[in-house]
Design an enzyme around this catalytic site. Structure first.
Site, PDB file in Angstrom:
ATOM      1  N   HIS A 220       1.025  -1.399   0.124  1.00  0.00           N
ATOM      2  CA  HIS A 220      -0.010   0.005   0.011  1.00  0.00           C
ATOM      3  C   HIS A 220       0.844   1.293  -0.056  1.00  0.00           C
ATOM      4  CE1 HIS A 220      -2.757  -3.088   1.994  1.00  0.00           C
ATOM      5  NE2 HIS A 220      -3.533  -2.678   0.816  1.00  0.00           N
TER       6      HIS A 220
ATOM      7  N   ASP B   6      -7.415  -2.346  -4.146  1.00  0.00           N
ATOM      8  CA  ASP B   6      -7.182  -3.395  -3.441  1.00  0.00           C
ATOM      9  C   ASP B   6      -8.274  -3.911  -2.694  1.00  0.00           C
ATOM     10  OD1 ASP B   6      -5.900  -5.654  -1.828  1.00  0.00           O
ATOM     11  OD2 ASP B   6      -5.100  -4.030  -0.211  1.00  0.00           O
TER      12      ASP B   6
END
Length: 697
Positions: free
Chosen positions: A173, A266
């Site tokens: 991330h 995601d």
């Protein structure tokens, strides 16, 4: 029942470094809003997954030092011994159920807000954060690099000391290790910048020192975004090459796609991403490693899970949202209880609640986040003290269905769920018909199955009850779950007044129910959808009408189209989808009057606007369908005369709200139906600091 032999592969043990997982179900790190500030909630929420059969259960991200403070966002930080003690409670409860406990140690780098610690954020280079461009980090000097790596080692040793089995050196991330790895963030000219090997140096060095510190006793895991699907990270070729460079230091690869700035790719909402969608990229990780791999993709279908593991693409089925929706998913597969699986709908309300509300919740699972503070268990229900009563639930929308199910599981003698329409579901009968929201039908489908299995619950559809019919029904307890309806007069949260000319009996004025339930359509091609709510209904209607050939303009009084969808990670993708569908959008506009062929409005600067339109669809606010309740409540003597001991209402009949909150309300009332006053929620455990020696008031 026995599980299907095709799913046996999901229950084979597998080693990760010095540890062994008892099956192939892995509850990956995900945020909750609990952090280390709500250790009881953190402990019981994670332990519920262990009880439900997940072989490993992880925390959310846990920054290792104050310059990684992300306040106001809540994380499970590990800055000191007190944080470690709070996390130890979670560790212990997970172990009681035979699962491994994982801790996702990280550093936010240039994304850290540091609003609590007031340290400057630290990053490879001094570039404004793409997550929040106001924040500009300090470019890390060598001393900063060594300090952060030392903090990682300290935190890893504390994690080992309190019993964690899996320790992450997390960089997914676009957090600090990926910031070093990616040329989007890393503009250094020293040995930590330039070539891939140099950019990988920080992450590899951190892995080396953490592995030296705890690797003999803990499995070392890396969460790695192998494809950013945007600039904020690396592309797949470099993502795989990093795995090759670091593979000798890693026991478990936890792989995903996206970045924190594009988290929507995601934790992809079902509106845009199918089940297992990340395999397109993460399925290639096997090219770079023989080590165990865990991937995610909102998987709930055991056939698909077994296919993935059997193929060798992943070794472990990772889950965040599906493990929230049903913590007992592995056990239900193991025991062959496939119809009992409470499948995630991919609405991302869990994210909105944990990130914006700082306490997790779920549309499908009303007990999520309530395991500690209310003592709720998703699979266990105590016999009610007043279970010898008959209960009438009027209205079979999400809240009424949930209430009837819990009442049935609490052992009431008879529960009748009576619905005026021919089918169950209330608003969720038609919301899943909006573009992209088909999986939201699971809200009704799962509850329909549960109702069919309860022998003490009878569902009666196509029967409209009036006050005399309810009084004479023969039930001692009556619960009204009659829902809410969209206002046809245009009353909204800006003016709190109707819109001049708003009259849904006219052909050129429409409400969402008229479009979706009655089939009413605009009399011409030019349609304006006015959105004062800011969630999924207006955007869904706009897209639907556009696909039917209308020229649609969506106007909203909000600063952006569908701001609530930003909280659920749908906003940017949704606005792109509307644009691609030909829907024009205008923000900061308040509709003032409606006439055939012409609308008047004002913009954000109070300048007048005129819009040509053959019709307008009003998505302003909903009003509770509470007339039945108030008529019954007005004559309590008449109720008592017919043997009715209690009258309650739940869900949107009380106040229109998110479906998750309406379901929660129906669940809560049924859980507390034998309390002194079930209309008022019982107090819950509050986790807060109380100063020793503070003066009592």
């Amino acid at each position: 029942m026995a599980r299907d032999p095709r799913h046996d592969v999901l229950f084979e043990p597998i080693g990760i470094g010095p540890k062994t997982l008892r099956n192939r179900f892995y509850a990956v790190p995900h945020c909750t809003g609990f952090g280390t500030e709500k250790p009881g909630s953190q402990m019981r929420f994670r332990a519920m997954k262990a009880e439900g059969g997940w072989a490993a259960v992880c925390t959310e991200y846990a920054p290792v030092s104050p310059d990684s403070d992300e306040s106001p966002y809540v994380s499970a930080r590990l800055w000191d011994d007190d944080d470690a003690r709070n996390l130890a409670c979670m560790c212990d409860e997970i172990h009681e159920h035979g699962s491994l406990a994982g801790l996702e140690l990280t550093h936010s780098g240039g994304h850290a807000h540091t609003r609590e610690s007031r340290w400057p954020a630290s990053a490879p280079s001094q570039l404004a954060s793409d997550y929040h461009p106001f924040y500009v980090a300090k470019a890390m000097e060598k001393e900063d690099i060594r300090r952060v790596q030392a903090e990682w080692v300290r935190a890893a040793k504390q994690a080992r000391a309190v019993g964690f089995d899996i320790v992450y050196v997390y960089g997914g991330h676009s957090y600090l290790p990926t910031q070093f790895l990616s040329t989007f963030y890393n503009r250094r000219t020293d040995e930590y910048g330039g070539s891939l090997e140099n950019r990988a140096r920080f992450w590899i060095e951190t892995l080396e020192v953490v592995r030296d510190a705890v690797g003999d006793e803990c499995a070392i895991a890396v969460r790695h975004t192998v494809e950013a699907l945007g600039p904020a990270g690396v592309e797949l070729d470099e993502g795989l090459e990093f795995i090759r460079l670091a593979d000798h230091l890693v026991d478990l690869w936890d792989v995903n796609v996206g970045s924190i700035a594009e988290w929507s790719k995601d934790s992809g909402a079902s509106r845009f991403f199918p089940e297992g969608y990340q395999l397109e990229w993460t399925g290639r990780v096997r090219e770079a490693t023989a080590k165990p791999v865990v991937g995610v993709g909102r998987l709930t279908n055991p056939d698909r899970m077994a296919e993935i593991v059997s193929s060798g693409a992943w070794d472990l089925i990772g889950a965040a949202r599906p493990s929230i929706s049903d913590p007992f998913l592995p056990r239900k597969i193991d025991e062959g209880l496939y119809g009992e699986i409470r499948e995630c709908i991919g609405c991302n309300v869990c994210i909105a609640k944990s990130e914006s509300g700082h306490h997790l919740g779920c549309t499908q699972n009303a007990t999520a986040g309530e395991e500690y503070r209310r003592g709720w268990h998703p699979e266990k229900f105590e016999q009610a003290a007043n279970a010898d009563c008959d209960v009438l639930v009027v209205g079979a929308g999400p809240s009424g269905m949930e209430c009837a199910i819990v009442l049935g599981k609490r052992g009431f003698r008879r529960v009748h769920l009576v619905e005026a329409d021919r089918d169950l579901g209330g608003i969720m009968r038609w919301v899943p018909q909006l573009p992209g929201l088909g999986e939201w039908a699971r809200v009704v489908n799962w509850r329909r199955i549960q109702l069919e299995k309860l022998s003490n619950v009878e569902v009666i559809a196509g029967t409209r009850l009036d006050p005399p019919g309810i009084r004479e029904y023969g039930a001692e307890i009556v619960v009204l779950a009659t829902g809410a309806t969209w206002a046809g007069d245009g009353v909204n949260g800006v003016t709190h007044r109707p819109i001049d000319g708003a009259d849904p009996s006219q052909p050129h004025v429409l409400t969402p129910e008229q479009v979706m339930v009655e089939g009413k359509r605009p009399p011409g091609k030019r349609v304006v959808v006015f959105d004062a709510e800011g969630y999924h209904v207006a955007s869904g209607l706009a897209e639907l009408l556009a696909t039917e050939g209308h020229r649609v303009e969506l106007i909203t009084c909000h600063e952006v189209v569908a701001p609530i969808c930003d909280e659920t990670l749908e906003g940017p993708l949704l606005r792109r989808r509307l644009h691609d569908a030909g829907v024009s959008m205008r923000t900061g506009v308040l509709l003032e009057s409606i006439a055939p062929g012409r609308l008047t409005a004002i913009d954000e600067f109070d300048e007048p606007l005129e819009l040509d339109a053959d019709a307008v669809v009003l998505v302003t606010q909903r009003r509770s369908n509470d007339e039945l309740y108030h008529e019954l409540a007005a004559d309590r003597n008449a109720l008592r005369g017919e043997g009715i001991e209690a009258l309650y209402r739940v869900g949107d009949c009380v106040a229109p709200r998110l479906t998750a909150d309406a379901i929660f309300d129906g669940h809560r009332l049924a859980r507390e139906i034998d309390a002194e006053n079930p209309s008022v929620p019982l107090p819950y455990k509050r986790e807060r600091l109380v100063l020793e020696g503070a003066r009592a008031l």
